[in-house]
Design an enzyme around this catalytic site. Sequence first.
Site, PDB file in Angstrom:
ATOM      1  N   HIS A  40       0.584  -0.970  -0.167  1.00 30.62           N
ATOM      2  CA  HIS A  40      -0.158   0.017  -0.032  1.00 30.62           C
ATOM      3  C   HIS A  40       0.924   0.999   0.026  1.00 30.62           C
ATOM      4  O   HIS A  40       0.343   2.248  -0.389  1.00 30.62           O
ATOM      5  CB  HIS A  40      -1.315   0.176   1.338  1.00 30.62           C
ATOM      6  CG  HIS A  40      -2.199  -0.690   0.562  1.00 30.62           C
ATOM      7  ND1 HIS A  40      -3.087   0.133  -0.360  1.00 30.62           N
ATOM      8  CD2 HIS A  40      -2.643  -2.185   0.638  1.00 30.62           C
ATOM      9  CE1 HIS A  40      -4.427  -1.129  -0.319  1.00 30.62           C
ATOM     10  NE2 HIS A  40      -3.476  -2.469  -0.343  1.00 30.62           N
ATOM     11  N   ARG A  57     -11.711   2.317  -3.187  1.00 30.20           N
ATOM     12  CA  ARG A  57     -11.356   2.320  -2.136  1.00 30.20           C
ATOM     13  C   ARG A  57     -12.256   2.086  -1.312  1.00 30.20           C
ATOM     14  O   ARG A  57     -11.359   3.332  -0.677  1.00 30.20           O
ATOM     15  CB  ARG A  57      -9.796   1.687  -2.532  1.00 30.20           C
ATOM     16  CG  ARG A  57      -9.312   0.637  -3.419  1.00 30.20           C
ATOM     17  CD  ARG A  57      -7.703   0.280  -2.969  1.00 30.20           C
ATOM     18  NE  ARG A  57      -6.609  -0.202  -3.886  1.00 30.20           N
ATOM     19  CZ  ARG A  57      -6.027  -0.238  -4.889  1.00 30.20           C
ATOM     20  NH1 ARG A  57      -5.673   1.320  -4.970  1.00 30.20           N
ATOM     21  NH2 ARG A  57      -5.650  -1.000  -5.473  1.00 30.20           N
ATOM     22  N   ARG A  75     -16.737  -0.227  -4.953  1.00 31.35           N
ATOM     23  CA  ARG A  75     -16.091  -1.476  -4.500  1.00 31.35           C
ATOM     24  C   ARG A  75     -16.685  -1.488  -2.282  1.00 31.35           C
ATOM     25  O   ARG A  75     -15.634  -0.250  -1.877  1.00 31.35           O
ATOM     26  CB  ARG A  75     -14.435  -1.473  -4.515  1.00 31.35           C
ATOM     27  CG  ARG A  75     -14.297  -3.248  -4.098  1.00 31.35           C
ATOM     28  CD  ARG A  75     -12.641  -3.177  -4.185  1.00 31.35           C
ATOM     29  NE  ARG A  75     -11.789  -2.539  -3.282  1.00 31.35           N
ATOM     30  CZ  ARG A  75     -10.689  -2.856  -2.829  1.00 31.35           C
ATOM     31  NH1 ARG A  75      -9.684  -3.624  -4.024  1.00 31.35           N
ATOM     32  NH2 ARG A  75      -9.720  -2.361  -2.588  1.00 31.35           N
ATOM     33  N   GLU A 119     -10.272 -11.791  -8.955  1.00 32.76           N
ATOM     34  CA  GLU A 119      -8.917 -11.916  -8.331  1.00 32.76           C
ATOM     35  C   GLU A 119      -8.512 -13.237  -7.633  1.00 32.76           C
ATOM     36  O   GLU A 119      -7.391 -13.218  -6.946  1.00 32.76           O
ATOM     37  CB  GLU A 119      -8.613 -10.413  -7.491  1.00 32.76           C
ATOM     38  CG  GLU A 119      -9.826 -10.219  -6.583  1.00 32.76           C
ATOM     39  CD  GLU A 119      -9.820  -8.874  -5.647  1.00 32.76           C
ATOM     40  OE1 GLU A 119      -9.106  -8.364  -5.461  1.00 32.76           O
ATOM     41  OE2 GLU A 119     -11.164  -8.728  -4.787  1.00 32.76           O
ATOM     42  N   ASN A 122      -3.380  -7.856  -8.600  1.00 33.67           N
ATOM     43  CA  ASN A 122      -2.707  -7.664  -7.415  1.00 33.67           C
ATOM     44  C   ASN A 122      -2.657  -8.675  -7.025  1.00 33.67           C
ATOM     45  O   ASN A 122      -1.869  -9.362  -6.524  1.00 33.67           O
ATOM     46  CB  ASN A 122      -3.086  -6.101  -6.727  1.00 33.67           C
ATOM     47  CG  ASN A 122      -2.985  -5.258  -7.094  1.00 33.67           C
ATOM     48  OD1 ASN A 122      -2.230  -4.453  -8.412  1.00 33.67           O
ATOM     49  ND2 ASN A 122      -3.478  -4.104  -6.791  1.00 33.67           N
ATOM     50  N   CYS A 158      -8.807  -3.310 -13.100  1.00 33.09           N
ATOM     51  CA  CYS A 158      -7.820  -2.140 -11.741  1.00 33.09           C
ATOM     52  C   CYS A 158      -6.971  -2.593 -10.548  1.00 33.09           C
ATOM     53  O   CYS A 158      -6.996  -1.866 -10.153  1.00 33.09           O
ATOM     54  CB  CYS A 158      -9.501  -2.052 -11.121  1.00 33.09           C
ATOM     55  SG  CYS A 158     -10.014  -3.315 -10.230  1.00 33.09           S
TER      56      CYS A 158
END
Length: 597
Positions: free
Chosen positions: A203, A310, A346, A445, A468, A516
């Site tokens: 992050h 997010r 999201r 994901e 990710n 994304c």
Amino acid sequence: MQGQNPRGSKGRERAYRGIGVSPGVAIGKAFIFDSEEVVVIKRHIDPSHVPLEITRFEEALIKTRQEILNIQRTIGERLGIKHAEIFNAHLLVLEDRSLIEDVIKKIERERYNIEYVFQQVGDKYADIFSQIEDDYLKERASDIRDVTRRVLHNLLGKKREDVSRLTEEVIIVAYDLSPSDTALMHKEKVISFATDIGAMTSHTAIMARSLNVPAVVGLRDISQKVTSDEMIIVDGTNGVVIASPTKETLRRYLQIKDRLHGIEERLVSLKELPAETLDGYRVALAANIELPEDVPAALAQGAEGVGLYRTEFFYMNRKDLPTEDEQFEAYRKVAEGVRPHPVIIRTLDLGGDKFLSNLQVPREMNPFLGYRAIRFCLGQPDIFKTQLRAILRASILGNVKVMFPMISGVDEVLRARELLEESKEELRKHGKKYKDDIEVGAMIEIPSAALTADIIAKHVDFFSIGTNDLIQYSLAVDRVNEKIAYLYEPRHPAILRLIKQIITAGHRENIWVGMCGEMAGEPSFTLILLGMGLDEFSVSVVSVPEIKRVIRSVRLGEARAFADEVLGYSDIEQIKARCKKMLLKVAPELLELKGGR
Ligand code: PEP
Ligand code: MG
């Protein structure tokens, strides 16, 4: 010889290599931010020194109290009183009589230095609390650890400065930065980051890219090697940090900085132009945001909407949960700010490396494989539905879509949709308006979702590929572990095949497919993704112009042929070389911006 300074010889040029996660060059003063490890040396003291050590201890407690009160005031002013209350528990630890008396008794009995004694007692208390089967008391363990660290910093004379009130521009140097650390920072004054640990998708990296500041992570021990106020250069393009540069190095970097600035300015001039290929094939190019305040920057870079909002950042740095109205206000702001463009909100994706202050979620052995994201939300329907109602209410004020993270199979989608319907019903009962046919998407994901994308596609309106996590789960590579960062490879044939499969499955069911994850914002992958048929790219704010530049430089047929060619390769090195060559052909200046990668 490294010199006398334990942090490395200040004054002499030193270079440290890490992972460049946000490109560009920053030159400025280092600000050592709470190096995670407090090194305490154990040493016997003379009995006559005991009173002196106790006085030092009392002074450190008073100083720490003052620090916490200052932080509390700042947070209160910035984020509201509720957020500030989180620090009341910290203040209580400082006033805990039994802890203080234990420390004093121990130093009188054993005669060790106060830092050592205090750390021992603090650790003992934290351990006791962490073992209690009560979530509230368990949480006290982290308060004790946090306060212990602050007191030790003061005893050791280390600066643990208040990053929310920075008065000059600095480069933050730290062991690591948690999302809650960065949330507190005075962002206008932070011109760069350099951290000991981390990788491309940790992050700190994502935050640096969204703030558009250069960053290097995975530098191993930079926070121990550089001193506060030392002049450093962060070369985020090449993954290098240079401390105390010579005049010659400085001159060279100032030139590079100027050149990169020129390239960036040319890129931003594409702002008003559409993301379409030379032969007029248009895709959606959106930005990833974490806070409503990120919207103006996203639009200024030319993003046509928000492809990933997010929302978990809303839940951080606070003791209570955000109410429906509070969330509605934030979502409304974003929806109105980006309309007529879409915003994809999201739902809460906590867990992994994003923990909330007080959501009573026990620590887990494998947080990335644990009770996170949609799993948590389905297990806590009240928390989930509060968020869904807020999103639904905002849906009439703009072009709002909702998306569920960490879907592992169709059952979770169906259950989440049921809860969405219940939320609508609850709003109806209270006479509140919402968009009944709000578009619902699934993040793809997790490999199991990728492999069953054809099934899931029947129950959603769109997919957004979260590379990710998809990469970390498919390749079994922890996305924040710098030791294995070399294995984290978006160009692995397995990843390319999965992406192709997801896009094909989505298109067969006539739904659009976006991406994304950070892979979408990497210009050397744009052609492959475009050629595979990706409909939407949602990237960090800073990458928007770069991706647009690539899309506007090619023909769709060229991209398709390139994707087919690359899908045929079995060797990662070959794929890497081809991607680089292609970028050199279509947008060579981007390669310079990225340091030749
Ligand atoms: C992803 O996993 O690719 C993603 C976009 O979500 P996050 O980085 O927030 O987990
Ligand atoms: Mg994810």
